[in-house]
Scaffold this motif. Structure first.
Motif, mmCIF file in Angstrom:
data_model
loop_
_atom_site.group_PDB
_atom_site.id
_atom_site.type_symbol
_atom_site.label_atom_id
_atom_site.label_comp_id
_atom_site.label_asym_id
_atom_site.label_seq_id
_atom_site.Cartn_x
_atom_site.Cartn_y
_atom_site.Cartn_z
ATOM 1 N N ARG A 20 43.065 39.738 44.987
ATOM 2 C CA ARG A 20 43.944 39.305 44.143
ATOM 3 C C ARG A 20 44.808 40.184 43.331
ATOM 4 O O ARG A 20 45.716 39.762 42.907
ATOM 5 N N PHE A 21 44.186 41.243 42.868
ATOM 6 C CA PHE A 21 44.627 42.210 42.164
ATOM 7 C C PHE A 21 45.845 42.920 42.812
ATOM 8 O O PHE A 21 46.856 43.456 42.625
ATOM 9 N N TYR A 22 45.553 43.132 44.299
ATOM 10 C CA TYR A 22 46.375 44.041 45.091
ATOM 11 C C TYR A 22 47.570 43.162 45.627
ATOM 12 O O TYR A 22 48.443 43.605 46.234
ATOM 13 N N LEU A 33 46.248 53.115 41.013
ATOM 14 C CA LEU A 33 44.798 53.499 41.341
ATOM 15 C C LEU A 33 44.551 54.839 41.227
ATOM 16 O O LEU A 33 45.360 55.670 41.076
ATOM 17 N N GLY A 34 43.260 55.169 41.111
ATOM 18 C CA GLY A 34 42.543 56.365 40.674
ATOM 19 C C GLY A 34 41.414 56.302 39.857
ATOM 20 O O GLY A 34 41.030 55.205 39.338
ATOM 21 N N ASP A 65 47.279 47.712 36.333
ATOM 22 C CA ASP A 65 46.272 48.857 36.006
ATOM 23 C C ASP A 65 44.784 48.436 36.551
ATOM 24 O O ASP A 65 44.218 47.731 35.703
ATOM 25 N N ILE A 66 44.553 49.076 37.764
ATOM 26 C CA ILE A 66 43.273 48.508 38.494
ATOM 27 C C ILE A 66 42.431 49.678 37.869
ATOM 28 O O ILE A 66 42.382 50.683 37.666
ATOM 29 N N ASP A 102 44.507 45.458 33.968
ATOM 30 C CA ASP A 102 45.527 45.097 32.852
ATOM 31 C C ASP A 102 46.775 45.046 33.402
ATOM 32 O O ASP A 102 47.077 45.935 34.283
ATOM 33 N N ILE A 103 47.523 44.160 32.841
ATOM 34 C CA ILE A 103 49.015 44.167 33.617
ATOM 35 C C ILE A 103 49.882 44.291 32.365
ATOM 36 O O ILE A 103 49.753 43.681 31.098
ATOM 37 N N SER A 104 50.901 45.106 32.559
ATOM 38 C CA SER A 104 52.051 45.421 31.596
ATOM 39 C C SER A 104 53.376 45.102 32.393
ATOM 40 O O SER A 104 53.322 45.214 33.544
#
Length: 325
Positions: A229-231, A163-164, A213-214, A193-195
């Protein structure tokens, strides 16, 4: 101290001086090329110079072929060998350099490995002409202690949300860690984005990190239901600020509030003060340390551009996850 005005030799000397000050059992440190020629060195007892240098030469005569073989077969390595009453540490420090440490037998292997790997990475950056922070972050001491603890056996999965504010370098930090690449252009993340990357803490303990990556534009997660759902399922949270923009540091509290409003369980937070390679710094390390103390979490200063301290941040995440198992 203006690092831009320091020569390569001065930077090397400062690095090995710092590691010797940190680990008292280290009696000598050197940066050596593949042929055993010393690029930079430091001795705790100058009177013992001939004995120490002679020992180093003897060790390299014995192990140089093994070291060369390791360089050719692995991306990086760190090796500890005991010879008579000394420990010798060899750490990969780039295409044509090896960090060599000589320590008393009582020196802790985990400390030697963690600090050796950290300093060796900085040597790599210097050899590439990149700027680095020659100080050794406090978090490296924590990593050394964690590595010395008992780790679970097996392969595990951990989710980190990053986050940021926009343009603090979240995506660049992840890209540097996962692909070891950096892009100068800025492209804002759309949603998430998901890595993924596997972190091997030792031969028997591996962590599959899923790094989410939010988007920085989503400043109020609780007001966007689909963001939940991202968190969901996160074990840890990286809070990233731009050291050259004070407002991004001040907004850390808002990101923590948003995360807590969505997730009911306690998770580990970690502050990354990014862009330390730039000159127009507006946030001090002391300010970040105070904020980390307030949140009861760790912190580290990073540069996605040079890679400085980035690996340490994600290694720390792996160890912190193990504490919850």
């Amino acid at each position: 101290m203006d690092l831009r005005k320091m020569s390569t030799h001065e930077l090397f000397s400062s690095l090995i001086s710092n590691i010797m000050q940190t680990i008292e059992e280290i009696t000598a440190a050197a940066i050596v090329d593949h042929d055993g020629l010393i690029i930079a060195s430091m001795l705790r007892d100058p009177a013992a110079e001939e004995d120490i240098i002679g020992t180093v030469t003897a060790v390299f005569d014995t192990f140089i072929n093994r070291v060369k073989k390791d360089f050719g077969s692995t991306e990086s390595f760190v090796s500890i060998m005991s010879v008579e009453n000394k420990k010798f540490v060899f750490a990969d420090a780039g295409e044509n350099a090896i960090l060599t440490l000589i320590a008393d037998l009582k020196a802790d292997d985990n400390q030697l490995k963690v600090y050796g790997e950290h300093v060796a990475r900085k040597i790599k950056h210097i050899l590439k002409g990149e700027e680095v922070d020659i100080s050794i972050p406090a978090i490296v001491s924590v990593l050394a202690k964690m590595r010395g603890g008992k780790l679970p056996k097996g392969e595990y999965n951990s989710k980190i949300i990053v986050l940021g504010d926009p343009a603090v370098g979240k995506t660049s930090l992840i890209r540097r860690f996962v692909d070891n690449k950096f892009a100068d252009s800025y492209i804002s993340t759309i949603g998430v984005d998901i890595s993924r990357k596997l972190v091997e803490l030792n031969k028997e303990c591996k962590i599959n990190l899923a790094i989410w990556d939010i988007a920085g534009q989503m400043k109020h997660a609780s007001a966007a239901p689909f963001t939940k759902r991202f968190y969901f399922g996160a074990n840890q949270c990286f809070l990233v600020c731009d050291m050259t923009r004070k407002k991004t540091f001040e907004n850390i509290d808002k990101w923590v509030e948003d995360a807590k409003s969505v997730m009911k369980k306690n998770i580990n937070y970690f502050i990354l003060g990014n862009k330390i390679d730039l000159q127009n710094i507006e946030v001090t390390e002391e300010e970040i340390k105070l904020k980390a103390d307030e949140l009861k979490c760790g912190y580290i200063l990073t540069s996605a551009k040079t890679g400085d301290n980035v690996d340490d941040a994600f290694q720390y995440a792996g160890y912190k996850f193990c504490e919850t198992l």
